[in-house]
Design a protein around this motif. Structure first.
Motif, PDB file in Angstrom:
ATOM      1  N   TRP A   1       0.506   5.674  -0.795  1.00  0.00           N
ATOM      2  CA  TRP A   1      -0.520   6.798  -1.316  1.00  0.00           C
ATOM      3  C   TRP A   1      -1.894   6.225  -1.328  1.00  0.00           C
ATOM      4  O   TRP A   1      -2.664   6.657  -1.996  1.00  0.00           O
ATOM      5  CB  TRP A   1      -0.102   7.345  -2.614  1.00  0.00           C
ATOM      6  N   ASN A   2      -2.116   5.560  -0.109  1.00  0.00           N
ATOM      7  CA  ASN A   2      -3.454   4.874   0.075  1.00  0.00           C
ATOM      8  C   ASN A   2      -4.168   4.081  -0.992  1.00  0.00           C
ATOM      9  O   ASN A   2      -5.307   4.027  -1.230  1.00  0.00           O
ATOM     10  CB  ASN A   2      -4.665   6.281   0.287  1.00  0.00           C
ATOM     11  N   LYS A   3      -3.303   3.573  -1.950  1.00  0.00           N
ATOM     12  CA  LYS A   3      -3.573   2.692  -3.002  1.00  0.00           C
ATOM     13  C   LYS A   3      -2.944   1.508  -2.927  1.00  0.00           C
ATOM     14  O   LYS A   3      -1.656   1.261  -2.505  1.00  0.00           O
ATOM     15  CB  LYS A   3      -3.198   3.422  -4.403  1.00  0.00           C
ATOM     16  N   ASN A   4      -3.534   0.321  -3.331  1.00  0.00           N
ATOM     17  CA  ASN A   4      -2.977  -0.883  -3.479  1.00  0.00           C
ATOM     18  C   ASN A   4      -2.199  -0.877  -4.642  1.00  0.00           C
ATOM     19  O   ASN A   4      -2.655  -0.611  -5.916  1.00  0.00           O
ATOM     20  CB  ASN A   4      -3.920  -2.090  -3.564  1.00  0.00           C
TER      21      ASN A   4
ATOM     22  N   VAL B   1       0.721  -1.246  -0.110  1.00  0.00           N
ATOM     23  CA  VAL B   1       0.070  -0.004   0.042  1.00  0.00           C
ATOM     24  C   VAL B   1       0.984   1.225   0.000  1.00  0.00           C
ATOM     25  O   VAL B   1       1.682   1.285   1.028  1.00  0.00           O
ATOM     26  CB  VAL B   1      -0.775   0.026   1.270  1.00  0.00           C
TER      27      VAL B   1
ATOM     28  N   GLU C   1      -0.728   1.292  -9.760  1.00  0.00           N
ATOM     29  CA  GLU C   1      -1.916   0.986  -9.006  1.00  0.00           C
ATOM     30  C   GLU C   1      -2.537  -0.285  -9.472  1.00  0.00           C
ATOM     31  O   GLU C   1      -2.717  -0.387 -10.582  1.00  0.00           O
ATOM     32  CB  GLU C   1      -2.945   1.894  -9.148  1.00  0.00           C
TER      33      GLU C   1
END
Length: 166
Positions: free
Chosen positions: A46-49, A44, A158
C-alpha cells in the motif's frame, strides 16, 4: 541507539527473521510483554514500508498487540540468543521475561517498548490485521502447522522508526 532510514537497511529478511529470530513487543513501561518469533517479514505494501507478523491468539503477547496501536520488533546479536530462547520458552503470564533476562526496557516516543540490549528495534504502527483461514490454504500441507487449529492473526505495521545500536 541511532535512527536510520528503512531504505538504508542492508539485511537479509530470511536470515534476520527466520534464522536469527526477533522479539515482538507491545505495551508501555507499566505493563508490556514480548515473545520470540521466526515468522514474519518486511517489504512494501500500500505504498508504505511495512513489517508483517503472526501471533496465535493463545499467546500472551496477542493481548498487548490487540490493545495498543504500536508494536516493536527487536533483533539481537547471536551472543544474545539465550534471550530469544528464554522469551520463546516462557509466557509473560507467569514470568517477567524482561526482568528475568535483565533487559532494560524503554519507550520509543511513548508508543511502544524497546530493549537497550537489542542491536535493532523497529517501531511499527498497526494498519491491518487478518485471521488465517484454513479454507484459503491452497497448499494443504500448511495445515500441519496447526495441529490444535490455533490459527495465527497476521498484523501489518507501517514502519515508523528504525533504531540501530551505536
Amino acid at each position: 541507539m541511532k535512527e536510520t532510514n528503512p531504505l538504508d537497511l542492508n539485511l537479509n529478511p530470511f536470515k534476520l527473521v527466520g534464522e536469527d529470530w526477533m522479539l515482538i513487543s507491545a505495551g508501555n513501561l507499566v505493563k508490556s510483554n514480548c515473545m520470540t518469533a521466526s515468522w514474519g517479514g518486511m517489504g512494501v505494501l500500500w505504498n508504505k514500508n511495512v513489517a508483517f507478523i503472526f501471533i496465535r491468539p493463545v499467546r500472551y503477547t496477542y493481548q498487548f498487540v490487540e490493545k495498543y496501536d504500536y508494536f516493536t520488533l527487536s533483533f539481537f546479536c547471536e551472543e544474545d540468543r539465550k534471550i530469544l530462547q528464554y522469551c520463546g520458552k516462557y509466557s509473560g503470564r507467569e514470568k517477567d521475561k524482561a526482568e528475568d533476562m535483565s533487559l532494560h526496557v524503554s519507550m520509543i516516543e511513548d508508543k511502544s517498548v524497546m530493549y537497550k540490549e537489542a542491536k535493532m528495534s523497529i517501531l511499527c504502527k498497526k494498519i491491518y490485521f487478518s485471521d488465517i483461514d484454513p479454507k484459503n490454504f491452497i497448499d494443504g500441507s500448511i495445515d500441519k502447522n496447526y495441529p490444535q487449529k490455533d490459527y495465527h492473526r497476521m498484523y501489518v505495521g507501517e514502519i515508523e522508526r528504525v533504531l540501530i545500536k551505536d
